[in-house]
Design an enzyme around this catalytic site. Structure first.
Site, PDB file in Angstrom:
ATOM      1  N   GLU A 181     -11.173  32.024  -7.848  1.00  0.00           N
ATOM      2  CA  GLU A 181     -12.087  32.338  -6.741  1.00  0.00           C
ATOM      3  C   GLU A 181     -11.739  33.661  -6.062  1.00  0.00           C
ATOM      4  OE1 GLU A 181      -8.722  30.131  -4.657  1.00  0.00           O
ATOM      5  OE2 GLU A 181      -9.687  30.153  -6.629  1.00  0.00           O
ATOM      6  N   HIS A 211      -5.901  31.352  -9.313  1.00  0.00           N
ATOM      7  CA  HIS A 211      -6.993  31.226  -8.340  1.00  0.00           C
ATOM      8  C   HIS A 211      -8.173  32.101  -8.751  1.00  0.00           C
ATOM      9  CE1 HIS A 211      -5.315  28.850  -4.921  1.00  0.00           C
ATOM     10  NE2 HIS A 211      -4.172  29.186  -5.511  1.00  0.00           N
ATOM     11  N   CYS A 222      -5.160  25.471  -9.074  1.00  0.00           N
ATOM     12  CA  CYS A 222      -3.791  25.493  -8.561  1.00  0.00           C
ATOM     13  C   CYS A 222      -3.318  24.073  -8.215  1.00  0.00           C
ATOM     14  CB  CYS A 222      -3.689  26.445  -7.374  1.00  0.00           C
ATOM     15  SG  CYS A 222      -1.989  26.907  -6.968  1.00  0.00           S
TER      16      CYS A 222
END
Length: 238
Positions: free
Chosen positions: A211, A209, A110
């Site tokens: 994660e 994202h 990001c």
């Protein structure tokens, strides 16, 4: 992996006498994702933005967060949403530049993707239109896949994610003109840059994202594989 720094006064549950001190924050999903991919997570404070630290690492994650200070990429200072952190910008740019110099693999997430672009002289879109896709995804969870990204055939992004991948979306800015040596290898339906690479170098940026996705998309595994290849290549060369 990099992180943020906040004054203690922003944490109201902290005992009053400690609120005059600052604290570092790293979203726990980042070290969890690195560990799940087989890596050993290391969280980097602002003081770690030096080549002497970076050269001890096998890979770098530049994490998400607030807007990059606009004057660093030639933008209008008024286009930033929320409070910027020039000190964070400086430390992460030092980390990126040291990693590039040492050919250490970099994964930008990001804001991290955007900052890699800024480090190499690229520019950003100050604020994305939301007529086709609202990239801030209001009302959606951090792990909800809200739009798709089409990748460029033959790219690292294509090898990792396939021709098209559904992603989450939590941003209002994006890469505009790519920096030196960088190419956009993934775009959303509205042409927003969603993946960024440096052909021939271990550099990958994703605008989403990974994660926070329930199912791994390969970004962190790419980093660990690239770091392992570099480490073993160095051992054999040395």
């Amino acid at each position: 992996m990099t992180g943020r720094r906040f004054p203690g006064s922003t944490l109201p549950l902290l005992e009053g006498r400690y609120q005059k001190h600052s604290f570092d924050m790293h979203f726990s999903a980042f070290p969890a994702a690195v560990a799940a991919a087989g890596g050993l997570p290391v969280e980097l404070p602002y003081e770690a933005g030096r080549a002497a630290v970076v050269e001890r690492l096998d890979g770098i994650v530049i994490t998400g967060g607030q807007d990059v200070e606009p004057t660093r990429w030639g933008g209008d200072p008024m286009c930033a949403v929320g409070q910027v952190d020039p000190t964070r910008d400086a430390y992460e740019l030092d980390v990126i530049n040291a990693a590039l110099e040492l050919n250490i693999p970099i994964l930008g997430v990001c804001r991290g993707m955007q900052l890699i672009n800024v480090a190499l002289g690229g520019t950003l879109v100050p604020h994305l239109a939301n007529d086709v896709i609202d990239h801030t995804a209001p009302g959606q969870g951090t792990g909800d896949r809200v739009h798709t990204v089409a990748t460029v055939q033959g790219s690292v992004a294509s090898a990792l994610f396939g021709e098209e991948v559904a992603v989450n979306s939590l941003h209002h800015q994006a890469v505009d003109a790519p920096g030196r040596g960088l190419v956009v290898t993934g775009r959303a339906a509205d042409r927003t840059a969603e993946a960024l690479e440096m052909p021939g170098r271990p550099v990958l940026g994703v605008q989403w994202h990974p994660e926070w996705l329930e199912e791994p998309d390969g970004s962190f595994q790419w980093l660990i594989n690239a770091a392992t290849d570099r480490a073993f290549g160095c051992i054999e060369a040395c």
